[in-house]
Design a protein around this motif. Structure first.
Motif, mmCIF file in Angstrom:
data_model
loop_
_atom_site.group_PDB
_atom_site.id
_atom_site.type_symbol
_atom_site.label_atom_id
_atom_site.label_comp_id
_atom_site.label_asym_id
_atom_site.label_seq_id
_atom_site.Cartn_x
_atom_site.Cartn_y
_atom_site.Cartn_z
ATOM 1 N N ILE A 49 0.840 -1.202 0.000
ATOM 2 C CA ILE A 49 0.000 0.000 0.000
ATOM 3 C C ILE A 49 0.876 1.253 0.000
ATOM 4 C CG2 ILE A 49 -0.268 -0.011 2.527
ATOM 5 C CD1 ILE A 49 -2.998 1.035 0.133
ATOM 6 N N THR A 53 -3.528 3.278 6.260
ATOM 7 C CA THR A 53 -4.137 2.027 6.701
ATOM 8 C C THR A 53 -4.717 2.198 8.105
ATOM 9 O OG1 THR A 53 -3.792 -0.352 6.934
ATOM 10 C CG2 THR A 53 -2.018 1.060 7.708
ATOM 11 N N TYR A 104 -8.050 -5.188 8.188
ATOM 12 C CA TYR A 104 -7.229 -4.050 7.778
ATOM 13 C C TYR A 104 -7.926 -3.336 6.623
ATOM 14 C CZ TYR A 104 -3.874 -6.977 10.227
ATOM 15 O OH TYR A 104 -3.248 -7.759 11.164
ATOM 16 N N ASP A 106 -7.225 -0.295 3.856
ATOM 17 C CA ASP A 106 -6.195 0.540 3.258
ATOM 18 C C ASP A 106 -6.830 1.558 2.336
ATOM 19 O OD1 ASP A 106 -4.287 -1.105 4.487
ATOM 20 O OD2 ASP A 106 -4.276 -2.470 2.768
ATOM 21 N N GLN A 108 -5.676 4.569 -0.686
ATOM 22 C CA GLN A 108 -4.704 5.293 -1.495
ATOM 23 C C GLN A 108 -5.444 5.956 -2.640
ATOM 24 O OE1 GLN A 108 -1.903 2.330 -2.770
ATOM 25 N NE2 GLN A 108 -3.138 1.684 -4.493
#
Length: 132
Positions: A49, A53, A104, A106, A108
C-alpha cells in the motif's frame, strides 16, 4: 391394456412416494458495525500500500471464515448509503484484508499515489458482515 396402465400407475405412485425430503439449515450471518474506525495512519513503504491504513479488532473473525465463510465490508459514505469494498470513493481507493481477529482497511489515491490534503481518509463508519 388395463393391466399395462395399472402397472404404469403403480410404478409412478411408488416412485413418487419413495422420495426423501432433506432440509438444510444454515447459520445466520453476523453483522458488526463500527461507528468510527480508528484514524488512518500513513503506511507508505509498508507492504503493497502506498497510502494509509487502519486496523480493526474483530474477535468474531475466526479461522472458520478463512477456510469456509466470507467476509463482506461496507463503507458508510456519510449520506446513509453503504458501498461495498473494494471501492473508489471521492478519488480514494479503499480495500480490505483480514486475518483471524483483525481487519485491515487501506486507502490510497485511485491512481496509486499517496493521498494528500482533502483526500486523507477521515475516520469512517464501517459495516462488516460475516457469512458462514
Amino acid at each position: 391394456m388395463k393391466k399395462f396402465l395399472t402397472l404404469i400407475c403403480c410404478t409412478i405412485v411408488l416412485a413418487a412416494t419413495s422420495c426423501k425430503k432433506e432440509y438444510v439449515t444454515t447459520a445466520p450471518s453476523a453483522t458488526t458495525i463500527f461507528d468510527t474506525t480508528p484514524a488512518f495512519v500513513l503506511a507508505d513503504g509498508q507492504g503493497s500500500i502506498h497510502g494509509y491504513t487502519t486496523t480493526l479488532n474483530v474477535p468474531e473473525l475466526t479461522d472458520y471464515y478463512n477456510n469456509h465463510g466470507a467476509v463482506l465490508v461496507y463503507l458508510d459514505n456519510s449520506d446513509g448509503t453503504l458501498e461495498q469494498l473494494p471501492n473508489v470513493y471521492g478519488g480514494v481507493s479503499y480495500r480490505f484484508a483480514y486475518e483471524t481477529g483483525k481487519l485491515y482497511i487501506d486507502a490510497q489515491n485511485a491512481d496509486g499515489s499517496l493521498p494528500t490534503g482533502a483526500n486523507i481518509p477521515p475516520p469512517l463508519k464501517i459495516k462488516i458482515v460475516l457469512v458462514p
